[in-house]
Scaffold this motif. Structure first.
Motif, PDB file in Angstrom:
ATOM      1  N   VAL A 101       8.099  -8.383   9.986  1.00 30.24           N
ATOM      2  CA  VAL A 101       9.419  -7.674  10.156  1.00 30.24           C
ATOM      3  C   VAL A 101       9.477  -6.852   8.683  1.00 30.24           C
ATOM      4  CG1 VAL A 101      11.814  -7.802  10.273  1.00 30.24           C
ATOM      5  CG2 VAL A 101      10.400  -8.994  11.829  1.00 30.24           C
ATOM      6  N   VAL A 102       9.036  -7.775   7.697  1.00 34.66           N
ATOM      7  CA  VAL A 102       9.194  -7.139   6.281  1.00 34.66           C
ATOM      8  C   VAL A 102       8.265  -6.029   6.184  1.00 34.66           C
ATOM      9  CG1 VAL A 102       9.020  -7.500   3.766  1.00 34.66           C
ATOM     10  CG2 VAL A 102      10.177  -9.395   5.219  1.00 34.66           C
ATOM     11  N   VAL A 103       7.179  -6.180   6.436  1.00 29.26           N
ATOM     12  CA  VAL A 103       6.095  -5.407   6.048  1.00 29.26           C
ATOM     13  C   VAL A 103       6.326  -3.877   6.885  1.00 29.26           C
ATOM     14  CG1 VAL A 103       3.616  -4.752   6.733  1.00 29.26           C
ATOM     15  CG2 VAL A 103       4.139  -6.991   5.721  1.00 29.26           C
ATOM     16  N   VAL A 125      17.486  -5.035  -5.023  1.00 34.32           N
ATOM     17  CA  VAL A 125      17.333  -6.495  -5.184  1.00 34.32           C
ATOM     18  C   VAL A 125      17.118  -7.113  -4.012  1.00 34.32           C
ATOM     19  CG1 VAL A 125      18.825  -6.129  -7.316  1.00 34.32           C
ATOM     20  CG2 VAL A 125      19.956  -6.707  -5.196  1.00 34.32           C
ATOM     21  N   GLU A 126      16.342  -8.503  -4.394  1.00 34.88           N
ATOM     22  CA  GLU A 126      15.792  -9.289  -3.199  1.00 34.88           C
ATOM     23  C   GLU A 126      16.840  -9.478  -1.979  1.00 34.88           C
ATOM     24  OE1 GLU A 126      14.684 -13.496  -3.871  1.00 34.88           O
ATOM     25  OE2 GLU A 126      12.654 -12.645  -3.767  1.00 34.88           O
ATOM     26  N   LYS A 127      18.086  -9.985  -2.396  1.00 37.85           N
ATOM     27  CA  LYS A 127      19.128 -10.202  -1.707  1.00 37.85           C
ATOM     28  C   LYS A 127      19.495  -9.325  -0.831  1.00 37.85           C
ATOM     29  CE  LYS A 127      23.993 -11.968  -1.712  1.00 37.85           C
ATOM     30  NZ  LYS A 127      24.686 -10.885  -1.204  1.00 37.85           N
ATOM     31  N   VAL A 148      16.147 -10.722   7.096  1.00 35.35           N
ATOM     32  CA  VAL A 148      15.122 -11.910   7.093  1.00 35.35           C
ATOM     33  C   VAL A 148      15.679 -12.777   5.797  1.00 35.35           C
ATOM     34  CG1 VAL A 148      13.247 -10.648   7.955  1.00 35.35           C
ATOM     35  CG2 VAL A 148      13.713 -10.516   5.515  1.00 35.35           C
ATOM     36  N   SER A 149      15.232 -13.924   5.679  1.00 35.42           N
ATOM     37  CA  SER A 149      15.471 -14.730   4.707  1.00 35.42           C
ATOM     38  C   SER A 149      14.472 -14.302   3.397  1.00 35.42           C
ATOM     39  CB  SER A 149      15.376 -16.310   4.888  1.00 35.42           C
ATOM     40  OG  SER A 149      13.823 -16.335   5.137  1.00 35.42           O
ATOM     41  N   ARG A 150      14.735 -14.890   2.082  1.00 39.73           N
ATOM     42  CA  ARG A 150      14.089 -14.423   1.102  1.00 39.73           C
ATOM     43  C   ARG A 150      12.527 -14.736   1.116  1.00 39.73           C
ATOM     44  NH1 ARG A 150      18.178 -14.934  -4.154  1.00 39.73           N
ATOM     45  NH2 ARG A 150      19.997 -13.900  -3.219  1.00 39.73           N
ATOM     46  N   LEU A 165      10.523 -12.457   3.024  1.00 37.22           N
ATOM     47  CA  LEU A 165      10.690 -11.104   2.205  1.00 37.22           C
ATOM     48  C   LEU A 165       9.661 -11.437   1.001  1.00 37.22           C
ATOM     49  CD1 LEU A 165      12.116  -8.534   1.684  1.00 37.22           C
ATOM     50  CD2 LEU A 165      13.595  -9.613  -0.124  1.00 37.22           C
ATOM     51  N   ARG A 166       9.590 -12.434   0.307  1.00 37.33           N
ATOM     52  CA  ARG A 166       8.475 -12.352  -0.786  1.00 37.33           C
ATOM     53  C   ARG A 166       6.974 -12.308  -0.283  1.00 37.33           C
ATOM     54  NH1 ARG A 166      11.945 -17.527  -3.190  1.00 37.33           N
ATOM     55  NH2 ARG A 166      13.589 -16.270  -4.189  1.00 37.33           N
ATOM     56  N   GLU A 167       6.989 -12.956   0.979  1.00 43.14           N
ATOM     57  CA  GLU A 167       5.452 -13.082   1.510  1.00 43.14           C
ATOM     58  C   GLU A 167       5.183 -11.360   1.913  1.00 43.14           C
ATOM     59  OE1 GLU A 167       3.127 -15.302   1.781  1.00 43.14           O
ATOM     60  OE2 GLU A 167       4.617 -16.736   0.969  1.00 43.14           O
TER      61      GLU A 167
END
Length: 251
Positions: free
Chosen positions: A21-23, A43-45, A53-55, A58-60
């Protein structure tokens, strides 16, 4: 500009992992122009909330896109969209090419021939005087190495690579240039073993390079295409005739 949330609940929650979903979400933001080359990601949040999505995923996702050359993380400064140029985005293809087994080598060289013959034709109409001079200088270095009697094969291959890179660059097509570069790593190994194991290969290669350069100097695209094709068929013929023990050494 703040990123848009996923268009549908299905896009935000289903149809794949949260990392997917992030990608896909960041990809869409870039395609739509919400994020442009050189832009800093929110910013990440905020970005996690916008993508639903959760953080952690998102980082992945950011890490995956960084490996693909889409994003770059600057220590202490955040994450940015890269320039998105072809050399960055197509570079991972070289990694995939390197994983192909030996049986795929003839196919890789055939693709290389298709790309480089057209690059030579384009270069014949676009190459600058400076690049013609640079190509000639590379071939002069090769001549000096061959005249030594015991040439350094790695030096010869370095010159070979430099000559072909000048032509790819002179085609003035960054996507074509990046594709040729991505294939270079795997085909270089085969070219080196041909240089070492096949008598007369270095001299033949140099003569063929001279013929290609003459076509470029004459700004003759048809002749440049033909000369490049004849040159690269020589490598392909070697692969089909390569002795078993030489193939084992190349692994």
């Amino acid at each position: 500009m703040s990123p848009k949330a996923p268009r549908t609940a299905e896009e935000g929650r289903g149809g794949g992992s949260q990392t997917d979903v992030v990608v896909q979400g960041i990809k869409r933001l870039i395609i739509e122009g919400t994020l442009r080359p050189g832009d800093r990601l929110p910013v990440e949040k905020d970005l996690a909330e916008a993508l639903g999505v959760s953080r952690s995923p998102l980082r992945e996702g950011v890490r995956a896109l960084s490996m693909l050359g889409v994003l770059e993380t600057r220590q202490g400064d955040g994450t940015y969209v890269t320039a998105l140029d072809s050399s960055l985005l197509l570079a991972p293809m070289g990694f995939v090419v390197d994983l192909q087994d030996r049986s795929g080598a003839p196919h890789l060289h055939a693709v290389r021939r298709i790309l480089e013959t057209e690059a030579a034709a384009l270069a014949a109409t676009r190459i600058s005087a400076d690049d013609l001079a640079a190509a000639d200088e590379v071939l002069r270095r090769t001549e000096a190495e061959l005249a030594d009697g015991e040439p350094d094969h790695e030096v010869l291959i370095d010159n070979d690579i430099a000559f072909h890179r000048i032509i790819a660059k002179s085609a003035a097509n960054p996507v074509l240039e990046a594709l040729i570069e991505a294939l270079g790593g795997r085909t270089t190994r085969d070219r080196l073993w041909r240089s070492i194991s096949q008598k007369g290969a270095d001299e033949s290669t140099h003569s063929e390079h001279r013929a290609i350069l003459a076509a470029l100097q004459g700004h003759d695209p048809d002749r440049a295409r033909t000369r490049m094709a004849a040159h690269l068929f020589g490598v392909e013929d070697y692969l089909h005739q390569r002795p078993v023990d030489t193939e084992a050494m190349a692994r």
